[in-house]
Motif scaffolding. Structure first.
Motif, PDB file in Angstrom:
ATOM      1  N   GLU A 112     -14.323 -18.135 -16.557  1.00 48.82           N
ATOM      2  CA  GLU A 112     -15.533 -18.189 -17.378  1.00 48.82           C
ATOM      3  C   GLU A 112     -15.555 -19.447 -18.241  1.00 48.82           C
ATOM      4  N   ALA A 113     -14.424 -19.769 -18.835  1.00 50.51           N
ATOM      5  CA  ALA A 113     -14.352 -20.973 -19.670  1.00 50.51           C
ATOM      6  C   ALA A 113     -14.540 -22.227 -18.822  1.00 50.51           C
ATOM      7  N   ALA A 114     -13.971 -22.233 -17.605  1.00 50.47           N
ATOM      8  CA  ALA A 114     -14.138 -23.388 -16.718  1.00 50.47           C
ATOM      9  C   ALA A 114     -15.598 -23.558 -16.309  1.00 50.47           C
ATOM     10  N   ASP A 115     -16.292 -22.451 -16.044  1.00 52.61           N
ATOM     11  CA  ASP A 115     -17.727 -22.524 -15.711  1.00 52.61           C
ATOM     12  C   ASP A 115     -18.518 -23.107 -16.881  1.00 52.61           C
ATOM     13  N   TYR A 116     -18.164 -22.667 -18.097  1.00 56.18           N
ATOM     14  CA  TYR A 116     -18.861 -23.197 -19.270  1.00 56.18           C
ATOM     15  C   TYR A 116     -18.594 -24.692 -19.414  1.00 56.18           C
ATOM     16  N   ALA A 117     -17.338 -25.093 -19.196  1.00 54.66           N
ATOM     17  CA  ALA A 117     -16.990 -26.513 -19.288  1.00 54.66           C
ATOM     18  C   ALA A 117     -17.809 -27.328 -18.289  1.00 54.66           C
ATOM     19  N   ALA A 118     -17.936 -26.822 -17.063  1.00 51.37           N
ATOM     20  CA  ALA A 118     -18.713 -27.537 -16.036  1.00 51.37           C
ATOM     21  C   ALA A 118     -20.171 -27.648 -16.445  1.00 51.37           C
ATOM     22  N   SER A 119     -20.715 -26.595 -17.056  1.00 49.40           N
ATOM     23  CA  SER A 119     -22.126 -26.628 -17.467  1.00 49.40           C
ATOM     24  C   SER A 119     -22.372 -27.627 -18.585  1.00 49.40           C
ATOM     25  N   ARG A 120     -21.294 -28.007 -19.337  1.00 55.08           N
ATOM     26  CA  ARG A 120     -21.428 -28.966 -20.439  1.00 55.08           C
ATOM     27  C   ARG A 120     -20.826 -30.324 -20.076  1.00 55.08           C
ATOM     28  N   SER A 121     -20.546 -30.531 -18.808  1.00 58.79           N
ATOM     29  CA  SER A 121     -19.970 -31.809 -18.339  1.00 58.79           C
ATOM     30  C   SER A 121     -18.691 -32.165 -19.088  1.00 58.79           C
ATOM     31  N   ASP A 122     -17.869 -31.163 -19.311  1.00 58.66           N
ATOM     32  CA  ASP A 122     -16.594 -31.348 -20.000  1.00 58.66           C
ATOM     33  C   ASP A 122     -15.533 -31.676 -18.947  1.00 58.66           C
ATOM     34  N   THR A 123     -15.290 -32.940 -18.697  1.00 57.59           N
ATOM     35  CA  THR A 123     -14.470 -33.358 -17.552  1.00 57.59           C
ATOM     36  C   THR A 123     -12.964 -33.256 -17.792  1.00 57.59           C
ATOM     37  N   THR A 124     -12.529 -33.117 -19.044  1.00 54.51           N
ATOM     38  CA  THR A 124     -11.074 -33.016 -19.299  1.00 54.51           C
ATOM     39  C   THR A 124     -10.672 -31.598 -19.681  1.00 54.51           C
ATOM     40  N   PHE A 125     -11.508 -30.625 -19.393  1.00 55.55           N
ATOM     41  CA  PHE A 125     -11.208 -29.234 -19.740  1.00 55.55           C
ATOM     42  C   PHE A 125      -9.866 -28.805 -19.170  1.00 55.55           C
ATOM     43  N   ALA A 126      -9.619 -29.072 -17.877  1.00 52.57           N
ATOM     44  CA  ALA A 126      -8.399 -28.593 -17.215  1.00 52.57           C
ATOM     45  C   ALA A 126      -7.145 -29.134 -17.903  1.00 52.57           C
ATOM     46  N   ALA A 127      -7.125 -30.425 -18.218  1.00 53.53           N
ATOM     47  CA  ALA A 127      -5.961 -31.021 -18.871  1.00 53.53           C
ATOM     48  C   ALA A 127      -5.761 -30.440 -20.270  1.00 53.53           C
ATOM     49  N   SER A 134      -5.057 -40.001 -14.920  1.00 50.60           N
ATOM     50  CA  SER A 134      -6.491 -39.676 -14.882  1.00 50.60           C
ATOM     51  C   SER A 134      -6.701 -38.227 -15.303  1.00 50.60           C
ATOM     52  N   PRO A 135      -6.817 -37.973 -16.607  1.00 49.05           N
ATOM     53  CA  PRO A 135      -6.999 -36.593 -17.085  1.00 49.05           C
ATOM     54  C   PRO A 135      -8.246 -35.924 -16.501  1.00 49.05           C
ATOM     55  N   GLN A 136      -9.275 -36.739 -16.196  1.00 48.93           N
ATOM     56  CA  GLN A 136     -10.531 -36.181 -15.685  1.00 48.93           C
ATOM     57  C   GLN A 136     -10.359 -35.543 -14.300  1.00 48.93           C
ATOM     58  N   SER A 137      -9.371 -35.994 -13.537  1.00 48.24           N
ATOM     59  CA  SER A 137      -9.178 -35.464 -12.189  1.00 48.24           C
ATOM     60  C   SER A 137      -8.042 -34.454 -12.105  1.00 48.24           C
ATOM     61  N   TYR A 138      -7.472 -34.108 -13.248  1.00 46.65           N
ATOM     62  CA  TYR A 138      -6.366 -33.153 -13.253  1.00 46.65           C
ATOM     63  C   TYR A 138      -6.877 -31.775 -12.835  1.00 46.65           C
ATOM     64  N   THR A 139      -6.108 -31.077 -12.005  1.00 41.36           N
ATOM     65  CA  THR A 139      -6.476 -29.732 -11.554  1.00 41.36           C
ATOM     66  C   THR A 139      -5.413 -28.748 -12.021  1.00 41.36           C
ATOM     67  N   LEU A 140      -5.870 -27.564 -12.379  1.00 40.68           N
ATOM     68  CA  LEU A 140      -4.972 -26.545 -12.917  1.00 40.68           C
ATOM     69  C   LEU A 140      -4.157 -25.868 -11.825  1.00 40.68           C
ATOM     70  N   MET A 141      -2.894 -25.564 -12.157  1.00 40.11           N
ATOM     71  CA  MET A 141      -2.085 -24.687 -11.310  1.00 40.11           C
ATOM     72  C   MET A 141      -2.138 -23.294 -11.950  1.00 40.11           C
ATOM     73  N   GLU A 142      -3.108 -22.519 -11.520  1.00 40.68           N
ATOM     74  CA  GLU A 142      -3.402 -21.251 -12.182  1.00 40.68           C
ATOM     75  C   GLU A 142      -2.219 -20.294 -12.176  1.00 40.68           C
ATOM     76  N   GLU A 143      -1.422 -20.318 -11.105  1.00 45.73           N
ATOM     77  CA  GLU A 143      -0.307 -19.383 -11.003  1.00 45.73           C
ATOM     78  C   GLU A 143       0.778 -19.666 -12.043  1.00 45.73           C
ATOM     79  N   VAL A 144       0.827 -20.894 -12.573  1.00 49.55           N
ATOM     80  CA  VAL A 144       1.777 -21.219 -13.635  1.00 49.55           C
ATOM     81  C   VAL A 144       1.138 -20.997 -15.003  1.00 49.55           C
TER      82      VAL A 144
END
Length: 545
Positions: A473-488, A532-542
């Motif tokens: 849910e938080a990631a969806d909100y970040a995408a809707s606000r163009s928050d590109t460093t949310f994952a990092a 490149s913090p903007q392209s960082y992807t989360l490892m959800e299992e960790v």
């Protein structure tokens, strides 16, 4: 209570103890006026009897407390009675200490430096009130007992100042030093009387309180419109916060919920009052109302609206799946409403590495093994936490949210009160609330559910499933606000919360697991997120275990 006192002669022993201690104080007054071997001998002989009475009461209280037929209310009374008897014995011991010091004062000269009656009269009055407070279950009388300590403390303060000034002149030093000690033992009797009064009040109100907290409770009840007086309420301990605040649930005798009482440091409570006022203007009803607020020196007391519902923590652990799902959806909607309502274009930097560093001393105090310079995992050597933080300092300075929202500031699962049946969510303990990066709240929420202890594998899987939903849910909100460093940022925030939370976790296995996960996340950020913090992807299992 009358029946309880009648059992095994407990009431008679308490009355005899009160009578004997009062006589000891009277003997001390006679001895101070005219020291004699007969009075000293009588005083010392009766001290053995007092010790015997105290031991008998203690044994009988313990026996009755462990009796299956004893009610919870009676157990509280027995604990109070045990405290009362222990402090009566201390007063008798102080009488013996005074006799020991009179030998240093020339016969008949005690009154030259000590107003004996001014010290002894309040003590005797306090002892006479003890029986009345116990037999009539009277809160106001118990308060009077507590107030005697303040009177004796003030009297002793004046006594010390006067004798200190007199000692500077160099005359009668031995006599005056002895008089200082004698006055000190009377002042200590006041401390014991305060302990007795507090024990009786704690029994009558249902929660263990100190006199400052009791006085503050009486004052906020008086200030609050429509609240009953102190003697008509019952208290149920909620707990102590990590900031040192005492919290009690206030009910009437019929168990009708009235309010929440909180007492603690003024700075913290004043900040919370300000935050409550701000939240009430932003989203009315989201946080509980304040009925009254009272200031006493550097302490404060607040009477809050009682919030109906169940903590999200309890729902995570014990609710059925359908109820938990309704609560989770309600929290999600509430967070979205908060973020949408309070969002501004002001950029926000949480500074997760700085936050972590500020807590490391406390973490290492609980888990000194975490301070190791290197970590060996699966036979491979890895850099220490300190080295990782240095590598990530630049990233921490670079990461920021493109907007600010008003955050809770400590969005733990026990600070959300839910009523899933009506879809409502309310927040409590908002003293850290401020405009900030919303990821601060998101990361705290994700970790607070995972650090719950003593849960089986199935419960942990359910909590992990819920936390993954919040993360999505938080990631969806970040995408809707163009928050590109949310994952990092969320990775850094979760790592920070995992490490700092270990200072509250004494289970070594769980704490080590949390610490190693945090290190893994930080290493991954250093290796994949720095460039490149903007392209960082989360490892959800960790991130969510």
């Amino acid at each position: 209570m009358t029946e309880l006192l009648a059992r095994e002669g407990l009431g008679d022993n308490v009355r005899f103890l009160l009578l004997e201690v009062s006589r000891q104080v009277e003997r001390v007054v006679r001895y101070l006026d005219s020291p004699s071997d007969d009075v000293a001998r009588a005083l010392l002989e009766r001290d053995d009897y007092i010790d015997q009475l105290r031991n008998t009461i203690g044994r009988r209280c313990l026996a009755l407390e462990t009796d299956a037929a004893t009610t919870e209310g009676d157990r509280k009374f027995l604990k109070a009675l045990d405290t009362v008897s222990a402090n009566l014995e201390r007063i008798a011991d102080f009488c013996e200490n005074i006799v020991d010091h009179v030998g240093h004062v020339p016969r008949g000269k005690v009154r030259a430096d000590l107003d004996i009656d001014a010290f002894a009269t309040p003590v005797l009055r306090g002892l006479s009130l003890c029986s009345e407070a116990l037999e009539n279950a009277d809160v106001q009388v118990a308060l009077e007992i507590c107030k005697i300590e303040q009177d004796l403390d003030s009297l002793y303060g004046r006594h010390v100042r006067r004798l200190t000034k007199a000692l500077s002149k160099g005359k009668h030093a031995k006599r005056r030093v002895a008089s200082l000690f004698i006055g000190h033992y009377f002042e200590r009797m006041g401390d014991s009387l305060e302990n007795i009064g507090e024990a009786i009040i704690s029994w009558l109100l249902g929660d263990r309180l100190k006199i400052q907290q009791i006085s503050a409770l009486g004052e906020v009840l008086d200030d609050a419109s429509g609240q009953p007086p102190l003697e008509d309420i019952e208290l149920h301990e909620v707990g102590e916060t990590r900031s040192g605040c005492h919290i009690s649930r206030v009910t009437e005798a019929n168990d009708e919920q009235l309010a929440i009482f909180k007492e603690g440091k003024l700075r913290k409570l004043a900040s919370e009052r300000q935050s409550v006022s701000q939240w009430q203007r932003i989203i009315p009803g989201l946080v509980p109302d304040i009925y009254s607020f009272h200031v006493r020196g550097d302490s404060g007391a607040v009477l809050y609206e009682y919030v109906e519902g169940t903590t999200f923590q309890d729902l995570l652990v014990s609710a059925d799946d359908a109820t938990l799902t309704r609560a989770v959806r309600s929290i999600g909607r509430t967070l979205r409403e908060i973020w949408d309502t309070t969002a501004t274009d002001v950029r926000a930097r949480a500074g997760f590495i700085s936050q972590l560093r500020r807590r490391l001393t406390e973490v290492y105090a609980v888990h000194p093994e975490f301070r190791a310079t290197t970590q060996s995992i699966a036979g491979r050597q890895h850099e220490s936490l300190g080295d990782l933080l240095e590598r990530l300092d630049g990233l921490d300075d670079e990461l920021e949210s493109p907007f600010s929202v008003r955050i809770h500031g400590d969005l733990n699962v026990d600070n959300l009160i839910c009523r899933p049946e009506v879809g409502s969510v309310r927040m409590i303990d908002v003293h850290r609330s401020r405009p900030m990066d919303y990821v601060q709240d998101v990361s705290v929420l994700l970790v607070s559910g995972q650090r719950l202890m003593r849960l089986d594998a199935q419960a942990r899987r359910r909590i992990a499933h819920v936390m993954r939903w919040f993360l999505a849910e938080a990631a969806d909100y970040a995408a809707s606000r163009s928050d590109t460093t949310f994952a990092a940022r969320v990775a850094l925030g979760v790592a920070r919360s995992l490490v700092t939370s270990t200072r509250f976790v004494l289970d070594k296995e769980l704490a080590t697991h949390m610490f190693l996960r945090a290190q893994f996340i930080l290493r991954d950020l250093a290796e994949r997120g720095m460039a490149s913090p903007q392209s960082y992807t989360l490892m959800e299992e960790v991130l969510i275990d």
